[in-house]
Design an enzyme around this catalytic site. Structure first.
Site, PDB file in Angstrom:
ATOM      1  N   ARG A 177      18.384  49.067  87.974  1.00 44.07           N
ATOM      2  CA  ARG A 177      17.982  48.082  89.493  1.00 44.07           C
ATOM      3  C   ARG A 177      18.762  47.159  89.651  1.00 44.07           C
ATOM      4  NH1 ARG A 177      15.409  43.593  88.856  1.00 44.07           N
ATOM      5  NH2 ARG A 177      14.351  42.830  90.195  1.00 44.07           N
ATOM      6  N   ARG A 178      19.769  46.292  89.002  1.00 46.42           N
ATOM      7  CA  ARG A 178      19.662  45.091  89.451  1.00 46.42           C
ATOM      8  C   ARG A 178      21.378  45.350  90.324  1.00 46.42           C
ATOM      9  NH1 ARG A 178      21.121  40.313  86.433  1.00 46.42           N
ATOM     10  NH2 ARG A 178      19.343  39.535  85.250  1.00 46.42           N
ATOM     11  N   CYS A 227      12.022  48.105  78.091  1.00 48.46           N
ATOM     12  CA  CYS A 227      11.822  48.569  79.374  1.00 48.46           C
ATOM     13  C   CYS A 227      11.352  49.509  79.494  1.00 48.46           C
ATOM     14  CB  CYS A 227      13.489  50.140  78.854  1.00 48.46           C
ATOM     15  SG  CYS A 227      14.913  49.530  79.073  1.00 48.46           S
ATOM     16  N   CYS A 253      13.346  52.414  76.510  1.00 49.59           N
ATOM     17  CA  CYS A 253      12.896  51.956  74.909  1.00 49.59           C
ATOM     18  C   CYS A 253      11.145  51.106  74.892  1.00 49.59           C
ATOM     19  CB  CYS A 253      13.940  51.343  74.203  1.00 49.59           C
ATOM     20  SG  CYS A 253      14.266  49.007  75.244  1.00 49.59           S
ATOM     21  N   LYS A 310       9.214  46.715  81.472  1.00 49.94           N
ATOM     22  CA  LYS A 310       9.387  46.288  82.852  1.00 49.94           C
ATOM     23  C   LYS A 310       9.321  47.463  83.334  1.00 49.94           C
ATOM     24  CE  LYS A 310      13.341  43.641  81.067  1.00 49.94           C
ATOM     25  NZ  LYS A 310      14.636  42.943  80.733  1.00 49.94           N
ATOM     26  N   GLU A 319      18.443  51.444  82.674  1.00 49.29           N
ATOM     27  CA  GLU A 319      17.434  50.965  83.597  1.00 49.29           C
ATOM     28  C   GLU A 319      17.507  49.223  84.100  1.00 49.29           C
ATOM     29  OE1 GLU A 319      15.942  52.860  79.946  1.00 49.29           O
ATOM     30  OE2 GLU A 319      17.415  51.526  80.157  1.00 49.29           O
TER      31      GLU A 319
END
Length: 216
Positions: free
Chosen positions: A44-45, A155, A92, A158, A40
Site C-alpha cells: 500500500r505504501r 493487517c 494477520c 488495516k 500488505e
C-alpha cells in the site's frame, strides 16, 4: 490496476513481501524507520507513491489516472480505473481466525472469543492478540520508552480501515477523493469476509460511496 475492467491489460503497480513489525525500542520520531513491514502494508505504501507520481504528471499528460473534480477542488480517480489487491495468505489478525463451524450460532471453536476484535501484532513476530488483552489505556511515547510493547495494528484491521476511508492515506486525502479497492483476492481464503464486511461495529461507520470490494 485495471482500465475498463480489462483484466488482460491489468498492470502490476506494487509487489511486496515482509513478515515483521519493529519493537518499541526502534521507533523513530523523525520517520527513519517503518513500524510495520508486513507485505500488505508495504504494498500500500508503494501504491501511495504511485498516486503521488500520477498527481505530479497530471498537468503534463493525459495518461494520469486522475481528473479534476467537477467542483474544481482537488482530483478524483477516473471512472474506468480500478485497483485490486492480491494476498498470498490470510492477513494477520481477525481474518486469519477461522473455523469450519463459524456460521453455526453455537460454535465451540476455541478462537471464537477473539473474532471481531481489534488485534495487535506481537513484536517483532507475525502473531496477533486482541488489543484488550495488552493495554487498557492509550499508548504514549513515554510508555514505549519505559518498556511498553508497541501496539501495531494487524493487517486485517488495516484492510478494514481502508475499506472505510480508502487506501490513499490522510495526506493524499487533502488532494484526492477516497480511493477504494475493487477486489481482494486471497491465495488462502479464511475469514476475510467477516473482517472486512461483517466486522462488529463497522456497520455503524459511514459507508463509502463505492461498494465493498469483491472477495475471491
Amino acid at each position: 490496476m485495471t482500465t475498463d475492467h480489462q483484466m488482460e491489460d491489468a498492470k502490476v503497480i506494487s509487489v511486496a513481501t515482509g513478515t515483521r513489525c519493529i519493537s518499541g525500542e526502534y521507533v523513530s520520531l523523525v520517520g527513519v524507520s517503518l513500524n510495520d513491514t508486513h507485505a500488505e502494508v508495504i504494498a500500500r505504501r508503494c501504491l501511495c507513491d504511485f498516486f503521488y507520481a500520477q498527481l505530479e504528471m497530471h498537468d503534463d499528460s493525459e495518461d494520469s489516472i486522475f481528473v479534476p473534480r467537477p467542483t474544481g477542488n482537488g482530483y478524483q480517480l477516473k471512472d474506468n480505473v480500478k485497483f485490486h489487491l492480491y494476498i498470498s495468505t490470510a492477513p494477520c489478525g481477525d481474518a486469519g481466525i477461522s473455523s469450519p463451524h463459524e456460521a453455526v450460532s453455537q460454535d465451540k471453536h476455541p478462537n471464537r472469543k477473539a473474532r471481531g476484535q481489534l488485534m495487535t501484532k506481537l513484536e517483532p513476530g507475525e502473531k496477533t492478540v486482541p488489543v484488550k488483552s495488552r493495554s487498557a489505556h492509550f499508548q504514549t511515547w513515554d510508555g514505549i520508552a519505559l518498556g511498553e510493547s508497541l501496539l501495531t495494528m494487524s493487517c486485517s484491521d488495516k484492510i478494514a480501515r481502508w475499506n472505510v476511508v480508502g487506501v490513499q492515506g490522510s495526506l493524499l486525502s487533502h488532494f484526492v477523493e477516497p480511493i477504494y479497492l475493487e477486489s481482494i483476492t486471497l491465495g488462502s481464503l479464511r475469514a476475510l469476509h467477516r473482517q472486512v464486511v461483517q466486522k462488529p461495529g463497522q456497520s455503524a461507520l459511514p459507508r463509502p460511496a463505492l461498494p465493498c470490494p469483491a472477495l475471491h
